[in-house]
Design a protein around this motif. Sequence first.
Motif, PDB file in Angstrom:
ATOM      1  N   ILE A  23      25.184 -84.867 104.856  1.00 20.55           N
ATOM      2  CA  ILE A  23      23.975 -84.416 104.148  1.00 20.55           C
ATOM      3  C   ILE A  23      22.767 -85.236 104.605  1.00 20.55           C
ATOM      4  O   ILE A  23      21.680 -84.704 104.830  1.00 20.55           O
ATOM      5  CB  ILE A  23      24.167 -84.513 102.616  1.00 20.55           C
ATOM      6  CG1 ILE A  23      25.258 -83.541 102.159  1.00 20.55           C
ATOM      7  CG2 ILE A  23      22.855 -84.219 101.892  1.00 20.55           C
ATOM      8  CD1 ILE A  23      25.653 -83.701 100.700  1.00 20.55           C
ATOM      9  N   ASP A  45      30.828 -86.409 101.761  1.00 19.81           N
ATOM     10  CA  ASP A  45      29.816 -85.511 102.335  1.00 19.81           C
ATOM     11  C   ASP A  45      28.478 -86.199 102.592  1.00 19.81           C
ATOM     12  O   ASP A  45      27.607 -85.633 103.259  1.00 19.81           O
ATOM     13  CB  ASP A  45      29.549 -84.330 101.387  1.00 19.81           C
ATOM     14  CG  ASP A  45      30.667 -83.299 101.413  1.00 19.81           C
ATOM     15  OD1 ASP A  45      31.348 -83.206 102.447  1.00 19.81           O
ATOM     16  OD2 ASP A  45      30.848 -82.598 100.399  1.00 19.81           O
ATOM     17  N   ILE A  61      25.169 -80.566  93.786  1.00 25.09           N
ATOM     18  CA  ILE A  61      24.904 -80.572  95.226  1.00 25.09           C
ATOM     19  C   ILE A  61      25.698 -79.440  95.854  1.00 25.09           C
ATOM     20  O   ILE A  61      26.920 -79.357  95.668  1.00 25.09           O
ATOM     21  CB  ILE A  61      25.333 -81.922  95.840  1.00 25.09           C
ATOM     22  CG1 ILE A  61      24.606 -83.074  95.138  1.00 25.09           C
ATOM     23  CG2 ILE A  61      25.075 -81.943  97.340  1.00 25.09           C
ATOM     24  CD1 ILE A  61      25.169 -84.441  95.485  1.00 25.09           C
ATOM     25  N   LEU A  69      27.690 -78.364 108.706  1.00 23.92           N
ATOM     26  CA  LEU A  69      26.746 -78.270 107.589  1.00 23.92           C
ATOM     27  C   LEU A  69      25.400 -77.769 108.116  1.00 23.92           C
ATOM     28  O   LEU A  69      24.795 -78.403 108.982  1.00 23.92           O
ATOM     29  CB  LEU A  69      26.572 -79.644 106.936  1.00 23.92           C
ATOM     30  CG  LEU A  69      25.604 -79.698 105.757  1.00 23.92           C
ATOM     31  CD1 LEU A  69      26.107 -78.855 104.588  1.00 23.92           C
ATOM     32  CD2 LEU A  69      25.377 -81.145 105.316  1.00 23.92           C
ATOM     33  N   LEU A 120      26.481 -77.078  99.376  1.00 27.84           N
ATOM     34  CA  LEU A 120      26.435 -77.104 100.830  1.00 27.84           C
ATOM     35  C   LEU A 120      26.705 -75.711 101.396  1.00 27.84           C
ATOM     36  O   LEU A 120      27.550 -74.974 100.871  1.00 27.84           O
ATOM     37  CB  LEU A 120      27.494 -78.071 101.378  1.00 27.84           C
ATOM     38  CG  LEU A 120      27.235 -79.576 101.234  1.00 27.84           C
ATOM     39  CD1 LEU A 120      27.264 -80.029  99.781  1.00 27.84           C
ATOM     40  CD2 LEU A 120      28.268 -80.361 102.025  1.00 27.84           C
ATOM     41  N   TYR A 139      29.558 -80.281  96.441  1.00 32.77           N
ATOM     42  CA  TYR A 139      29.714 -81.591  97.089  1.00 32.77           C
ATOM     43  C   TYR A 139      31.113 -82.157  96.857  1.00 32.77           C
ATOM     44  O   TYR A 139      31.695 -81.989  95.794  1.00 32.77           O
ATOM     45  CB  TYR A 139      28.665 -82.541  96.498  1.00 32.77           C
ATOM     46  CG  TYR A 139      28.834 -83.989  96.851  1.00 32.77           C
ATOM     47  CD1 TYR A 139      28.297 -84.488  98.017  1.00 32.77           C
ATOM     48  CD2 TYR A 139      29.514 -84.859  95.992  1.00 32.77           C
ATOM     49  CE1 TYR A 139      28.441 -85.835  98.343  1.00 32.77           C
ATOM     50  CE2 TYR A 139      29.658 -86.203  96.303  1.00 32.77           C
ATOM     51  CZ  TYR A 139      29.117 -86.685  97.478  1.00 32.77           C
ATOM     52  OH  TYR A 139      29.261 -88.007  97.785  1.00 32.77           O
ATOM     53  N   TRP A 175      29.990 -71.470 101.260  1.00 31.93           N
ATOM     54  CA  TRP A 175      29.310 -72.461 100.422  1.00 31.93           C
ATOM     55  C   TRP A 175      30.317 -73.118  99.498  1.00 31.93           C
ATOM     56  O   TRP A 175      31.345 -72.538  99.153  1.00 31.93           O
ATOM     57  CB  TRP A 175      28.176 -71.835  99.623  1.00 31.93           C
ATOM     58  CG  TRP A 175      28.605 -70.734  98.685  1.00 31.93           C
ATOM     59  CD1 TRP A 175      28.969 -69.470  99.021  1.00 31.93           C
ATOM     60  CD2 TRP A 175      28.709 -70.814  97.266  1.00 31.93           C
ATOM     61  NE1 TRP A 175      29.289 -68.751  97.894  1.00 31.93           N
ATOM     62  CE2 TRP A 175      29.133 -69.549  96.801  1.00 31.93           C
ATOM     63  CE3 TRP A 175      28.471 -71.821  96.343  1.00 31.93           C
ATOM     64  CZ2 TRP A 175      29.332 -69.271  95.450  1.00 31.93           C
ATOM     65  CZ3 TRP A 175      28.661 -71.550  94.991  1.00 31.93           C
ATOM     66  CH2 TRP A 175      29.085 -70.288  94.556  1.00 31.93           C
ATOM     67  N   HIS A 219      21.581 -77.018 102.525  1.00 31.68           N
ATOM     68  CA  HIS A 219      21.825 -77.842 101.340  1.00 31.68           C
ATOM     69  C   HIS A 219      20.841 -77.441 100.250  1.00 31.68           C
ATOM     70  O   HIS A 219      19.684 -77.107 100.515  1.00 31.68           O
ATOM     71  CB  HIS A 219      21.613 -79.321 101.700  1.00 31.68           C
ATOM     72  CG  HIS A 219      21.645 -80.260 100.529  1.00 31.68           C
ATOM     73  ND1 HIS A 219      20.566 -80.464  99.690  1.00 31.68           N
ATOM     74  CD2 HIS A 219      22.640 -81.049 100.056  1.00 31.68           C
ATOM     75  CE1 HIS A 219      20.901 -81.341  98.755  1.00 31.68           C
ATOM     76  NE2 HIS A 219      22.159 -81.720  98.962  1.00 31.68           N
TER      77      HIS A 219
END
Lengths: 364, 78
Positions: free
Chosen positions: A18, A14, A49, A62, A51, A10, A7, A65
């Motif tokens: 996303i 990205d 944010i 990815l 990811l 952001y 993880w 989120h």
Amino acid sequence: MTAGYAWRPYRDGDARAINDLYTKITGTTRSESEFEWQWLSAPGGNGGIWLIETAGTDAPKLVGHHGVMPVRFSNGESDLLFGKTENTMVLPDHRNRLLYPRFERRFANAYEPRFDALFSTFGDASAIRLRKAMGYDFSSTWVQLQIPTSRRADYGLLLAVLLRRLGLAAGRRRDASAVDHAVRRRTNPLPLRSLDDDAAPRDAFFDRFWAEHRRNFRLTPRRDKDDLNWRFWTNPYVSYVTLVSDALSNEQGYAIVRVNGESAVVEDIVPGPATAGSFARLLDSVLSWLSANSVNWANVSTTSDSCTNDDIASGLRQRQSLARRLRNRTPAARYMPRKLTASGKDKNLDCHDWYVTPIVFEGR
Amino acid sequence: MLSKAQLEELILGAGLVVELESPIPTDREFSDLGLDSLDVYNIFVEVEVQTSIEIPDSEIANLNTIDNLHAYLAAQDS
């Protein structure tokens, strides 16, 4: 077979990945400029944010989120920053392989210190369980009122009541006095000025209104011009009508509505001063304006918080009672969970003393 | 080291949304037992607290049954 997940926050670039994930999960497309408006342009600053990506492969993919949008709040004259959890999503193929709650704990540890409180506006059963486990309070729900704006709509309801009483339509008996009330009300509406999304940001009313009246509101989103400009007037999804009541020096206010044919959504409504009488007169004036513009129904939403600025709550309850009796239905429970952070607790904020409207949504 | 019986007891006491009956089939995947990710998360938290063994993210997907979880803990303990 993936070796696991990693993880990170952001990074520039990205947004496209996303948005692709967002489309896979929700079936809804979102452009990069819409992403930028939602996550990188709000007056409260950039969104948090986070990811989740596959790890141990050459090209991380990815798969998850979680975001928290900064929403500026105030408590009287005090400025606060709340965070709204948003776009929590994990690709279905990975839901049984990664332990999402473990990741949200990590994300929350990273972002909580930035905020005075956290809240969510909607969630399915699993999200509700997760947020409960994260310490969110679930005692408040959204209350949506559907109010007739016109006598035509009132008479339509009256007709429905009569039909039901005569046994010509299914349903329970309604309270005729509520219909009488609806027909007799709104005899003296305030004059309203209507502004489109180009004119509203230039209107001097919004340079001073919130500064003059915020001290009378407890926990509520800020309504400085920057806040309204971002949320409403530059919103990429919706065009709004802004209604301003400033003909009287001692009783002013505004409402921002989205008109959809014969119905409208009142997405924000703020009287100044914050009294039941001012609220009721402003709301009734908005209903009259809508009626005069061929809109028959108005949806007004707030939360069930018991001490939502007591005077305003009183004004809302009157309308709520009327709307509920007229519609003869109980709004479905839709929670608005919230949680005070350490900062919010230090400031002795009240977790149930909020006045919120759909201003805390994004209008989609 | 937790025995399988102790592991089952720990799972039954982890505050799960699904009411599992003892004995829990040790070879059935947690998702097949009706557990969601929060349930599994709670189990792992309890296991980590009880054993002081930290389970890395990379192992989560494989530790999807009581048998697998027990074998993993045994390997860490040896």
